[in-house]
Design a protein around this motif. Structure first.
Motif, PDB file in Angstrom:
ATOM      1  N   ASP A  92      39.750  22.087  28.426  1.00  0.00           N
ATOM      2  CA  ASP A  92      39.096  21.531  29.593  1.00  0.00           C
ATOM      3  C   ASP A  92      38.358  22.637  30.332  1.00  0.00           C
ATOM      4  N   CYS A  93      37.322  22.238  31.070  1.00  0.00           N
ATOM      5  CA  CYS A  93      36.565  23.198  31.878  1.00  0.00           C
ATOM      6  C   CYS A  93      35.917  22.431  33.027  1.00  0.00           C
ATOM      7  N   LYS A  94      36.083  22.922  34.236  1.00  0.00           N
ATOM      8  CA  LYS A  94      35.504  22.246  35.387  1.00  0.00           C
ATOM      9  C   LYS A  94      35.377  23.217  36.555  1.00  0.00           C
ATOM     10  N   VAL A  95      34.654  22.778  37.561  1.00  0.00           N
ATOM     11  CA  VAL A  95      34.485  23.535  38.797  1.00  0.00           C
ATOM     12  C   VAL A  95      35.571  23.102  39.778  1.00  0.00           C
ATOM     13  N   VAL A  96      36.207  24.079  40.400  1.00  0.00           N
ATOM     14  CA  VAL A  96      37.255  23.806  41.384  1.00  0.00           C
ATOM     15  C   VAL A  96      36.597  23.634  42.747  1.00  0.00           C
ATOM     16  N   ALA A  97      36.651  22.424  43.258  1.00  0.00           N
ATOM     17  CA  ALA A  97      36.064  22.141  44.567  1.00  0.00           C
ATOM     18  C   ALA A  97      37.154  22.192  45.643  1.00  0.00           C
ATOM     19  N   GLY A  98      36.735  22.460  46.865  1.00  0.00           N
ATOM     20  CA  GLY A  98      37.677  22.436  47.973  1.00  0.00           C
ATOM     21  C   GLY A  98      38.250  23.774  48.380  1.00  0.00           C
ATOM     22  N   GLU A  99      37.855  24.868  47.702  1.00  0.00           N
ATOM     23  CA  GLU A  99      38.326  26.195  48.073  1.00  0.00           C
ATOM     24  C   GLU A  99      37.253  26.894  48.919  1.00  0.00           C
ATOM     25  N   SER A 100      37.699  27.650  49.894  1.00  0.00           N
ATOM     26  CA  SER A 100      36.771  28.293  50.830  1.00  0.00           C
ATOM     27  C   SER A 100      36.756  29.808  50.696  1.00  0.00           C
ATOM     28  N   VAL A 101      37.253  30.332  49.573  1.00  0.00           N
ATOM     29  CA  VAL A 101      37.329  31.785  49.426  1.00  0.00           C
ATOM     30  C   VAL A 101      35.941  32.411  49.332  1.00  0.00           C
ATOM     31  N   ALA A 102      34.952  31.671  48.779  1.00  0.00           N
ATOM     32  CA  ALA A 102      33.568  32.145  48.714  1.00  0.00           C
ATOM     33  C   ALA A 102      32.675  31.142  49.429  1.00  0.00           C
ATOM     34  N   LYS A 103      31.664  31.616  50.133  1.00  0.00           N
ATOM     35  CA  LYS A 103      30.828  30.735  50.942  1.00  0.00           C
ATOM     36  C   LYS A 103      29.922  29.859  50.095  1.00  0.00           C
ATOM     37  N   GLN A 104      29.293  30.442  49.080  1.00  0.00           N
ATOM     38  CA  GLN A 104      28.270  29.712  48.328  1.00  0.00           C
ATOM     39  C   GLN A 104      28.711  29.342  46.917  1.00  0.00           C
ATOM     40  N   HIS A 105      29.481  30.209  46.277  1.00  0.00           N
ATOM     41  CA  HIS A 105      29.869  29.968  44.891  1.00  0.00           C
ATOM     42  C   HIS A 105      31.214  29.241  44.807  1.00  0.00           C
ATOM     43  N   ARG A 106      31.414  28.566  43.669  1.00  0.00           N
ATOM     44  CA  ARG A 106      32.660  27.868  43.398  1.00  0.00           C
ATOM     45  C   ARG A 106      33.287  28.410  42.120  1.00  0.00           C
ATOM     46  N   MET A 107      34.594  28.339  42.069  1.00  0.00           N
ATOM     47  CA  MET A 107      35.323  28.860  40.913  1.00  0.00           C
ATOM     48  C   MET A 107      35.207  27.898  39.729  1.00  0.00           C
ATOM     49  N   VAL A 108      34.908  28.447  38.559  1.00  0.00           N
ATOM     50  CA  VAL A 108      34.891  27.699  37.307  1.00  0.00           C
ATOM     51  C   VAL A 108      36.148  28.069  36.534  1.00  0.00           C
ATOM     52  N   VAL A 109      36.876  27.050  36.083  1.00  0.00           N
ATOM     53  CA  VAL A 109      38.150  27.280  35.393  1.00  0.00           C
ATOM     54  C   VAL A 109      38.152  26.539  34.071  1.00  0.00           C
ATOM     55  N   CYS A 110      38.621  27.195  33.013  1.00  0.00           N
ATOM     56  CA  CYS A 110      38.783  26.535  31.714  1.00  0.00           C
ATOM     57  C   CYS A 110      40.166  26.844  31.162  1.00  0.00           C
ATOM     58  N   LYS A 111      40.679  25.919  30.381  1.00  0.00           N
ATOM     59  CA  LYS A 111      42.002  26.058  29.782  1.00  0.00           C
ATOM     60  C   LYS A 111      41.854  26.241  28.285  1.00  0.00           C
ATOM     61  N   MET A 112      42.445  27.309  27.774  1.00  0.00           N
ATOM     62  CA  MET A 112      42.403  27.609  26.344  1.00  0.00           C
ATOM     63  C   MET A 112      43.812  27.523  25.770  1.00  0.00           C
ATOM     64  N   THR A 113      43.953  26.848  24.640  1.00  0.00           N
ATOM     65  CA  THR A 113      45.237  26.735  23.950  1.00  0.00           C
ATOM     66  C   THR A 113      45.100  27.353  22.567  1.00  0.00           C
ATOM     67  N   MET A 114      45.796  28.449  22.339  1.00  0.00           N
ATOM     68  CA  MET A 114      45.718  29.166  21.069  1.00  0.00           C
ATOM     69  C   MET A 114      46.929  28.843  20.199  1.00  0.00           C
ATOM     70  N   GLU A 115      46.674  28.741  18.896  1.00  0.00           N
ATOM     71  CA  GLU A 115      47.753  28.603  17.925  1.00  0.00           C
ATOM     72  C   GLU A 115      48.049  29.989  17.365  1.00  0.00           C
ATOM     73  N   VAL A 116      49.196  30.527  17.706  1.00  0.00           N
ATOM     74  CA  VAL A 116      49.559  31.867  17.251  1.00  0.00           C
ATOM     75  C   VAL A 116      50.721  31.776  16.277  1.00  0.00           C
ATOM     76  N   THR A 117      50.722  32.658  15.309  1.00  0.00           N
ATOM     77  CA  THR A 117      51.780  32.698  14.307  1.00  0.00           C
ATOM     78  C   THR A 117      53.016  33.354  14.882  1.00  0.00           C
ATOM     79  N   LYS A 118      54.146  32.726  14.665  1.00  0.00           N
ATOM     80  CA  LYS A 118      55.389  33.312  15.138  1.00  0.00           C
ATOM     81  C   LYS A 118      55.665  34.605  14.395  1.00  0.00           C
ATOM     82  N   ARG A 119      56.067  35.596  15.129  1.00  0.00           N
ATOM     83  CA  ARG A 119      56.338  36.892  14.523  1.00  0.00           C
ATOM     84  C   ARG A 119      57.667  36.869  13.769  1.00  0.00           C
ATOM     85  N   LYS A 120      57.607  37.372  12.569  1.00  0.00           N
ATOM     86  CA  LYS A 120      58.836  37.485  11.788  1.00  0.00           C
ATOM     87  C   LYS A 120      59.601  38.732  12.207  1.00  0.00           C
TER      88      LYS A 120
END
Length: 451
Positions: A286-314
């Motif tokens: 997923d990827c979207k803009v986070v609305a409702g935060e006031s930390v920056a006056k003009q820009h908004r935070m963009v957030v994406c979620k990454m799910t990696m498949e990693v091999t279990k270590r032997k």
């Protein structure tokens, strides 16, 4: 004698239909075997079941690791450090790329809440980029590249996988063409220098509009941009094509409120982007803009979620080893010499058969010197340990206690210095011990004195 029979059998795969099976039946009884459609279906199901089981086992070998990346043009980091840390904690962002920090220097600083900022800037009044990491990933930082006050990269190891997080801040529309070309060349070089097997995530304010729709550019952008493309946006698309990247923002259908990254006056545009390699695009959930935060006056935070498949270590299998280093002690050396002489019959010269001699030496070493535990990093015998290291470690422990009880800058610097001191003492002790060991092995008198 055999009798050929034609038997009509209902086809269970298609109700109401029958199929014909010819089989040979033994005349001696009705227990003759023949293959029917139902049996063939059972065999296919067993084969499919075997494949499903194998797939399930392969899946069990891997496990999923989820990370949340973000990017935000903060305007300035002065007075906003703690607020940004709170936003990351509430939004559960693990790694955040920040632009226009306006902090001078190339340093790392804790901003509170267990988050640490790696930043770079050459002017305290403009530009500056940084990467903020959650505490659990700070310990896994492998490398930090600070290319310019508009570009830097932090390499992090996550469950054995290397992730290169790039924070960028492209020149604005009014800047000179030479400055823009310099930025894109540096970004090209940085991405090209990263091995193909490693993941790349770019969080940047690229100051360009890629536009809505993707006709002709389907391989690098999606259909869900904002407004029309401009010259700077075309530069973003061209870069993505050259480096085989994908503009993640544009692949997820969202309301326009969750696609707009910049608002000023009556203008609403999309100029902040997250990019990843095209081959890793399927890992983005997923990827979207986070609305409702006031930390920056003009820009908004963009957030994406990454799910990696990693091999279990032997678990690495270790083996027990003979404690040859005990020969440094005179008592152990004397016992070893006596035992070897007893086995070899008090001869002064070794037998010509080296295999026999080596076997005798190893067996005697096991008996006299003993074996190591075979466990990794547990009960490890540090034969190079000395009193200087012990004193340094004690000073480090005291400094750590003072730092835990009173978190002042003076105590922190003292603890940091004691940690470096211990590392230096360990390195010196190891080097000295190995040099002495090699010298003793090279001396002919020492070789004779062993037996």
């Amino acid at each position: 004698m055999q009798i050929n029979k034609t038997i009509s059998i209902p086809d269970r795969s298609r109700p109401g239909l029958t199929t014909t099976a010819n089989s040979a039946v033994d005349q001696q009884g009705t227990d003759g075997n023949w293959t029917t459609v139902g049996q063939r279906q059972s065999q296919r199901q067993r084969r499919r079941g075997g494949r499903l089981v194998r797939r399930k086992r392969e899946k069990m070998k891997n496990r999923s690791v989820s990370l949340k990346f973000g990017t935000l043009n903060v305007g300035t980091m002065t007075g906003k450090s703690r607020e940004i840390a709170d936003v990351m904690e509430r939004r559960r962002v693990d790694i955040l790329c920040v632009q226009e920090t306006r902090w001078k220097g190339s340093k790392a600083r804790n901003i509170g809440g267990g988050y640490k900022l790696f930043y770079h800037g050459s002017d305290g009044k403009r530009n500056g980029v940084g990467v903020i990491l959650k505490e659990e990933y700070v310990r896994n930082v492998v490398e930090v590249k600070r290319e310019s006050d508009r570009l830097m990269c932090v390499k992090v190891e996550v469950e054995g996988e290397m992730i290169n997080v790039v924070s960028g801040y492209a020149p604005q529309v009014g800047c000179e063409l030479e400055e823009k070309e310099k930025f894109w060349k540096e970004l090209d070089w940085m991405v090209e220098s990263i091995p193909r097997r490693e993941r790349v995530v770019i969080g940047a304010d690229l100051n360009g509009h890629v536009g809505e729709g993707n006709r002709g550019d389907e391989e690098v952008i999606g259909r869900f941009g904002v407004r029309e493309r401009n010259v700077e946006g075309q530069a973003v698309v061209d870069f993505a094509k050259r480096m085989e990247m994908a503009v993640v923002n544009t692949y997820f259908q969202k309301k326009e409120e969750h696609r707009v990254t910049y608002k000023s006056g009556g203008r609403s545009t999309q100029i902040d982007y997250i990019l990843c390699r095209r081959c890793n695009l399927r890992e983005i959930r997923d990827c979207k803009v986070v609305a409702g935060e006031s930390v920056a006056k003009q820009h908004r935070m963009v957030v994406c979620k990454m799910t990696m498949e990693v091999t279990k270590r032997k678990r690495v299998k270790t083996e027990q080893k003979i404690k040859w280093w005990k020969l440094r002690k005179e008592t152990c050396c004397e016992d070893f010499r006596k035992e070897v002489r007893a086995v070899l019959g008090s001869v002064e010269i070794f037998p010509d058969d080296w295999e026999t001699t080596a076997a005798v030496m190893r067996e005697t070493g096991r008996k006299v010197l003993g074996m190591s535990s075979g466990q990794r990093k547990e009960d490890k015998e540090t034969w190079w340990w000395n009193e200087e290291i012990q004193e340094s470690v004690q000073r480090k422990r005291l400094a750590k206690k003072r730092w835990d009880s009173d978190r002042t800058e003076e105590n922190r610097l003292e603890y940091k210095e004691r940690t470096r001191e211990v590392k230096r003492e360990v390195a010196k002790a190891k080097q000295k011990a190995y040099e002495e060991l090699y010298e003793s092995l090279d001396k002919k008198e020492r070789r004779k004195g062993v037996v």
